[in-house]
Motif scaffolding. Structure first.
Motif, PDB file in Angstrom:
ATOM      1  N   ALA A 203     111.329  80.420 -13.469  1.00 44.25           N
ATOM      2  CA  ALA A 203     110.416  80.813 -14.541  1.00 44.25           C
ATOM      3  C   ALA A 203     111.004  81.890 -15.446  1.00 44.25           C
ATOM      4  O   ALA A 203     110.355  82.332 -16.399  1.00 44.25           O
ATOM      5  CB  ALA A 203     109.101  81.305 -13.942  1.00 44.25           C
ATOM      6  N   GLY A 204     112.236  82.340 -15.142  1.00 39.35           N
ATOM      7  CA  GLY A 204     112.874  83.374 -15.949  1.00 39.35           C
ATOM      8  C   GLY A 204     112.319  84.763 -15.713  1.00 39.35           C
ATOM      9  O   GLY A 204     112.481  85.660 -16.548  1.00 39.35           O
ATOM     10  N   ARG A 205     111.688  84.977 -14.544  1.00 39.63           N
ATOM     11  CA  ARG A 205     111.054  86.258 -14.234  1.00 39.63           C
ATOM     12  C   ARG A 205     111.827  87.067 -13.189  1.00 39.63           C
ATOM     13  O   ARG A 205     111.375  88.132 -12.783  1.00 39.63           O
ATOM     14  CB  ARG A 205     109.628  86.032 -13.716  1.00 39.63           C
ATOM     15  CG  ARG A 205     108.672  85.416 -14.715  1.00 39.63           C
ATOM     16  CD  ARG A 205     107.259  85.291 -14.133  1.00 39.63           C
ATOM     17  NE  ARG A 205     107.165  84.201 -13.157  1.00 39.63           N
ATOM     18  CZ  ARG A 205     107.097  84.356 -11.854  1.00 39.63           C
ATOM     19  NH1 ARG A 205     107.135  85.559 -11.318  1.00 39.63           N
ATOM     20  NH2 ARG A 205     107.002  83.311 -11.042  1.00 39.63           N
ATOM     21  N   LEU A 206     112.974  86.580 -12.755  1.00 43.63           N
ATOM     22  CA  LEU A 206     113.680  87.224 -11.647  1.00 43.63           C
ATOM     23  C   LEU A 206     114.575  88.356 -12.145  1.00 43.63           C
ATOM     24  O   LEU A 206     115.502  88.139 -12.922  1.00 43.63           O
ATOM     25  CB  LEU A 206     114.523  86.202 -10.885  1.00 43.63           C
ATOM     26  CG  LEU A 206     115.275  86.758  -9.668  1.00 43.63           C
ATOM     27  CD1 LEU A 206     114.298  87.266  -8.611  1.00 43.63           C
ATOM     28  CD2 LEU A 206     116.208  85.709  -9.065  1.00 43.63           C
ATOM     29  N   ALA A 207     114.265  89.569 -11.682  1.00 45.53           N
ATOM     30  CA  ALA A 207     115.108  90.730 -11.968  1.00 45.53           C
ATOM     31  C   ALA A 207     115.955  91.018 -10.735  1.00 45.53           C
ATOM     32  O   ALA A 207     115.450  91.071  -9.615  1.00 45.53           O
ATOM     33  CB  ALA A 207     114.250  91.941 -12.316  1.00 45.53           C
ATOM     34  N   PHE A 208     117.239  91.202 -10.968  1.00 45.08           N
ATOM     35  CA  PHE A 208     118.185  91.497  -9.892  1.00 45.08           C
ATOM     36  C   PHE A 208     118.767  92.890 -10.098  1.00 45.08           C
ATOM     37  O   PHE A 208     119.055  93.302 -11.227  1.00 45.08           O
ATOM     38  CB  PHE A 208     119.318  90.468  -9.892  1.00 45.08           C
ATOM     39  CG  PHE A 208     120.583  90.953  -9.219  1.00 45.08           C
ATOM     40  CD1 PHE A 208     120.747  90.827  -7.852  1.00 45.08           C
ATOM     41  CD2 PHE A 208     121.597  91.556  -9.958  1.00 45.08           C
ATOM     42  CE1 PHE A 208     121.902  91.287  -7.225  1.00 45.08           C
ATOM     43  CE2 PHE A 208     122.754  92.015  -9.350  1.00 45.08           C
ATOM     44  CZ  PHE A 208     122.913  91.875  -7.979  1.00 45.08           C
ATOM     45  N   GLY A 209     118.956  93.601  -8.991  1.00 37.30           N
ATOM     46  CA  GLY A 209     119.622  94.885  -9.108  1.00 37.30           C
ATOM     47  C   GLY A 209     120.113  95.379  -7.768  1.00 37.30           C
ATOM     48  O   GLY A 209     119.644  94.949  -6.718  1.00 37.30           O
ATOM     49  N   THR A 210     121.080  96.291  -7.811  1.00 39.54           N
ATOM     50  CA  THR A 210     121.444  97.041  -6.617  1.00 39.54           C
ATOM     51  C   THR A 210     120.487  98.233  -6.525  1.00 39.54           C
ATOM     52  O   THR A 210     119.624  98.425  -7.377  1.00 39.54           O
ATOM     53  CB  THR A 210     122.919  97.474  -6.688  1.00 39.54           C
ATOM     54  OG1 THR A 210     123.219  97.924  -8.009  1.00 39.54           O
ATOM     55  CG2 THR A 210     123.828  96.292  -6.360  1.00 39.54           C
ATOM     56  N   VAL A 211     120.621  99.046  -5.492  1.00 41.33           N
ATOM     57  CA  VAL A 211     119.629 100.090  -5.231  1.00 41.33           C
ATOM     58  C   VAL A 211     119.510 101.070  -6.400  1.00 41.33           C
ATOM     59  O   VAL A 211     118.406 101.549  -6.708  1.00 41.33           O
ATOM     60  CB  VAL A 211     119.969 100.830  -3.920  1.00 41.33           C
ATOM     61  CG1 VAL A 211     119.155 102.102  -3.775  1.00 41.33           C
ATOM     62  CG2 VAL A 211     119.723  99.908  -2.731  1.00 41.33           C
ATOM     63  N   ASP A 212     120.604 101.371  -7.075  1.00 48.21           N
ATOM     64  CA  ASP A 212     120.544 102.288  -8.216  1.00 48.21           C
ATOM     65  C   ASP A 212     119.609 101.767  -9.300  1.00 48.21           C
ATOM     66  O   ASP A 212     118.785 102.502  -9.847  1.00 48.21           O
ATOM     67  CB  ASP A 212     121.944 102.527  -8.784  1.00 48.21           C
ATOM     68  CG  ASP A 212     122.612 101.231  -9.224  1.00 48.21           C
ATOM     69  OD1 ASP A 212     122.656 100.285  -8.419  1.00 48.21           O
ATOM     70  OD2 ASP A 212     123.097 101.162 -10.366  1.00 48.21           O
ATOM     71  N   THR A 213     119.729 100.487  -9.610  1.00 47.37           N
ATOM     72  CA  THR A 213     118.892  99.885 -10.650  1.00 47.37           C
ATOM     73  C   THR A 213     117.422  99.913 -10.251  1.00 47.37           C
ATOM     74  O   THR A 213     116.541 100.231 -11.061  1.00 47.37           O
ATOM     75  CB  THR A 213     119.342  98.438 -10.920  1.00 47.37           C
ATOM     76  OG1 THR A 213     120.695  98.448 -11.378  1.00 47.37           O
ATOM     77  CG2 THR A 213     118.475  97.765 -11.969  1.00 47.37           C
ATOM     78  N   TRP A 214     117.145  99.582  -8.988  1.00 51.49           N
ATOM     79  CA  TRP A 214     115.767  99.591  -8.492  1.00 51.49           C
ATOM     80  C   TRP A 214     115.181 101.003  -8.549  1.00 51.49           C
ATOM     81  O   TRP A 214     114.021 101.192  -8.964  1.00 51.49           O
ATOM     82  CB  TRP A 214     115.753  99.037  -7.071  1.00 51.49           C
ATOM     83  CG  TRP A 214     114.442  99.119  -6.351  1.00 51.49           C
ATOM     84  CD1 TRP A 214     114.176  99.837  -5.226  1.00 51.49           C
ATOM     85  CD2 TRP A 214     113.229  98.438  -6.688  1.00 51.49           C
ATOM     86  NE1 TRP A 214     112.864  99.653  -4.843  1.00 51.49           N
ATOM     87  CE2 TRP A 214     112.269  98.803  -5.720  1.00 51.49           C
ATOM     88  CE3 TRP A 214     112.860  97.564  -7.707  1.00 51.49           C
ATOM     89  CZ2 TRP A 214     110.957  98.321  -5.747  1.00 51.49           C
ATOM     90  CZ3 TRP A 214     111.549  97.092  -7.744  1.00 51.49           C
ATOM     91  CH2 TRP A 214     110.614  97.457  -6.771  1.00 51.49           C
ATOM     92  N   LEU A 215     115.955 102.002  -8.176  1.00 53.36           N
ATOM     93  CA  LEU A 215     115.469 103.380  -8.230  1.00 53.36           C
ATOM     94  C   LEU A 215     115.235 103.837  -9.674  1.00 53.36           C
ATOM     95  O   LEU A 215     114.195 104.430  -9.994  1.00 53.36           O
ATOM     96  CB  LEU A 215     116.465 104.318  -7.555  1.00 53.36           C
ATOM     97  CG  LEU A 215     116.470 104.337  -6.031  1.00 53.36           C
ATOM     98  CD1 LEU A 215     117.575 105.261  -5.520  1.00 53.36           C
ATOM     99  CD2 LEU A 215     115.123 104.782  -5.483  1.00 53.36           C
ATOM    100  N   LEU A 216     116.184 103.581 -10.538  1.00 53.00           N
ATOM    101  CA  LEU A 216     116.042 103.997 -11.930  1.00 53.00           C
ATOM    102  C   LEU A 216     114.843 103.328 -12.581  1.00 53.00           C
ATOM    103  O   LEU A 216     114.094 103.964 -13.338  1.00 53.00           O
ATOM    104  CB  LEU A 216     117.329 103.669 -12.699  1.00 53.00           C
ATOM    105  CG  LEU A 216     118.530 104.553 -12.370  1.00 53.00           C
ATOM    106  CD1 LEU A 216     119.826 103.926 -12.876  1.00 53.00           C
ATOM    107  CD2 LEU A 216     118.352 105.951 -12.964  1.00 53.00           C
ATOM    108  N   TYR A 217     114.638 102.066 -12.282  1.00 54.95           N
ATOM    109  CA  TYR A 217     113.493 101.330 -12.817  1.00 54.95           C
ATOM    110  C   TYR A 217     112.186 102.001 -12.396  1.00 54.95           C
ATOM    111  O   TYR A 217     111.291 102.240 -13.219  1.00 54.95           O
ATOM    112  CB  TYR A 217     113.566  99.886 -12.311  1.00 54.95           C
ATOM    113  CG  TYR A 217     112.386  99.015 -12.669  1.00 54.95           C
ATOM    114  CD1 TYR A 217     112.298  98.426 -13.926  1.00 54.95           C
ATOM    115  CD2 TYR A 217     111.381  98.764 -11.749  1.00 54.95           C
ATOM    116  CE1 TYR A 217     111.213  97.616 -14.254  1.00 54.95           C
ATOM    117  CE2 TYR A 217     110.300  97.945 -12.066  1.00 54.95           C
ATOM    118  CZ  TYR A 217     110.219  97.377 -13.314  1.00 54.95           C
ATOM    119  OH  TYR A 217     109.149  96.569 -13.624  1.00 54.95           O
TER     120      TYR A 217
END
Length: 559
Positions: A203-217
């Motif tokens: 559906a084009g809704r998947l966000a991927f990240g490593t832990v840094d990206t998840w924390l910053l988000y």
């Protein structure tokens, strides 16, 4: 026995940390008076920088002053989820809440010391690498547990990918060989095995990240602001970023059957930047800017001051990670090492690259002796147990609990102890466990010498296991170069703080950092002959060969 950095109140194994966990008290106080880094609260005009240090087994927040002095800190343990053998998962929400808790508690200590929050100039983040988080871009909610870097559920998938056309080109493009280690295979597994993840992707809704990206988000307010970035050191661990262009590579994404139009990937930025990482949306430090982000091993390299080519450091934590600064041009290893981005300290500076060797089992080997074999009840006792015998008594322990990482990359090896006799005691096996880390470090150093054409003159060390005097003396005996341990062991957090401070002018340039945390280092020199050291290493090499081939192909495919 050396100070293992534990307080009496702690219940967390000191060596069960990724890369640097030493003071594991959940009510951690400012560092005790152990040398030049003793906090001095009498001097005015001090400026402060905070560092979020998010690891595999714990999270901490540390506040440093502009001299690199540790002023206040707080740490909390993280749960690890092991649904099946080889699986290592974490709760993404707990990762965020642990950071928020540590910030709040360290802030209390900081204020109680008479400081003002307004004196904190910026924050930096350093984090466990490769650990993969996926979430729904529309809701901001995680779609699966985070799959941590040591997870080996992808073993059969890796074997499948190695047989795919183009697999031999991967390392030249991204610096990493195919293994269970990087984020790419974790995401590929999720798309095959999680209905929720696959539906979000389609559906084009998947966000991927490593832990840094998840924390910053999340620290920036989540969906409200959608701060969605990563720094180049973390991006270089995914296998999606081209090591030469520092951007996502269409060929690499296609190799892993990923469609960029369906997958949201974070923007790649330098490791130190005054605005790219946003600011804390709420909490006791609300509004303070986040101005750096580095993968933990890169942060350690910066914290040691290994900023010029030819410098190296080794971090002894859950695993063991040796990074060697090779300068502004990447070196693609021909001898089983990884090529990675070490750091990029501003958009105006060129990135600096490193060769890296990773040992899967370091402090986790001590945890194995403590938790599985009941050798002792406190990881601080490892030196005490090892000191009950003068040597390993002929025991060699190949700690291949998850196969062997660099420079071997053998996935069919199993943990194996050789040389057991009627005279073998717990102390012998304990020494063999510590020496296993040291032998693998020697193998990595030899590979680095072959790749770089240079031999190290000394090795800087940090991490929980580096507080073991017996382990560090064994390391010096085996590699036959001086091993240098700094007086203040929070080197990884210090590296994140340095990068953050550089972005906002706490330090004007790298020259101001000269000598930080360098004085009063403990130096371990070789105490055995070169011939004895060579004999020990030959035994180890023989044991490594004998530990391989324990799994049949169908057994590996079943993992």
């Amino acid at each position: 026995m050396g100070d293992l950095g534990m307080t009496e109140a702690t219940a967390i194994p000191v060596f069960n940390q990724v890369g640097r966990d030493i003071d594991c008290s959940k009510a951690s106080q400012p560092a005790p008076a152990r040398g030049p880094f003793l906090a001095d609260t009498t001097k005015p005009q001090r400026r402060f920088v905070g560092a979020i240090d998010q690891g595999t087994t714990s999270t901490r927040f540390i506040i440093f002053d502009n001299k690199g002095t540790l002023v206040a800190s707080y740490q909390t343990e993280l749960r690890r989820l092991h649904k099946y053998p080889g699986w290592h998962e974490q709760d993404p929400r707990e990762i965020v809440s642990s950071v928020e808790s540590c910030i709040a508690q360290a802030k209390k200590t900081f204020v109680n010391l008479g400081h003002s929050v307004s004196d904190i100039q910026a924050l930096g983040i350093t984090n466990q690498r490769e650990t993969t988080v996926v979430w729904d871009w529309e809701t901001g909610e995680p779609l699966h547990s985070a799959i941590a870097w040591p997870d080996t559920r992808t073993t059969s998938l890796v074997r499948e990918l190695k047989a795919k056309e183009g697999a031999d080109q991967l390392q030249e493009k991204c610096g990493l060989p195919l293994s269970t280690y990087p984020s790419s295979v974790k995401l590929a597994w999720l798309l095959r095995n999680s209905k929720e993840v696959k539906e979000a992707y389609d559906a084009g809704r998947l966000a991927f990240g490593t832990v840094d990206t998840w924390l910053l988000y999340n620290l920036n307010g989540g969906k409200k602001k959608n701060v969605f970035v990563t720094d180049i050191t973390n991006a270089s661990r995914t296998m999606f970023a081209n090591l030469h262009t520092l951007q996502y590579d269409d060929w690499l994404l296609k190799f892993f059957d990923l469609d960029k139009s369906k997958l949201k990937l974070p923007k790649i930025v330098p490791s130190s930047d005054a605005s790219a990482f946003g600011s804390l949306a709420d909490g006791p430090l609300q509004g303070i800017r986040i101005t750096s982000c580095l993968g933990d091993q890169s942060a350690s390299l910066v914290g040691h001051g290994a900023l010029t080519p030819g410098r190296a450091k080794n971090t002894y934590g859950t695993g063991c990670f040796l990074l060697y600064n090779v300068g502004e041009t990447p070196v693609i290893s021909k001898h089983g090492l990884l090529a990675t981005v070490a750091f990029q300290l501003s958009a105006d500076q060129k990135p600096v690259y490193a060769l890296e060797g990773s040992v899967a089992v370091a402090g986790s080997g001590v945890s194995f002796l403590m938790n599985n074999l009941d050798f002792f009840r406190d990881s601080r006792k490892v030196d005490e147990e090892a000191a009950t015998v003068p040597d390993n008594g002929g025991c060699i322990f190949v700690t291949a609990f998850s196969g062997l990482f660099a420079p071997y990359w053998v996935d069919d090896a199993k943990g194996t102890i050789f040389g057991i006799t009627h005279h073998t005691q717990k102390g012998h096996i304990t020494r063999a466990t510590l020496e296993a880390v040291c032998f693998q470090t020697k193998a990595i150093l030899e590979a680095m010498e072959r790749d770089s054409g240079q031999k190290l003159s000394d090795l800087a060390v940090d991490g929980g296991l580096s507080n073991s005097d017996i382990c560090m003396q064994s390391q010096a005996n085996i590699i036959r170069i001086p091993v240098e341990r700094p007086p203040m062991s929070e080197v990884t957090a210090l590296g994140a703080a340095i990068a953050a401070g550089l972005a906002v002018g706490v330090w004007r340039d790298l020259d101001e950092l000269e000598g930080m945390n360098k004085s009063n280092r403990t130096v371990f020199e070789a105490q055995i002959t070169e011939a004895e050291s060579a004999r020990m290493y030959r035994q180890w090499s023989k044991a490594v060969k004998m530990s391989q081939g324990w799994l049949e192909t169908e057994e590996i495919n079943a993992i």
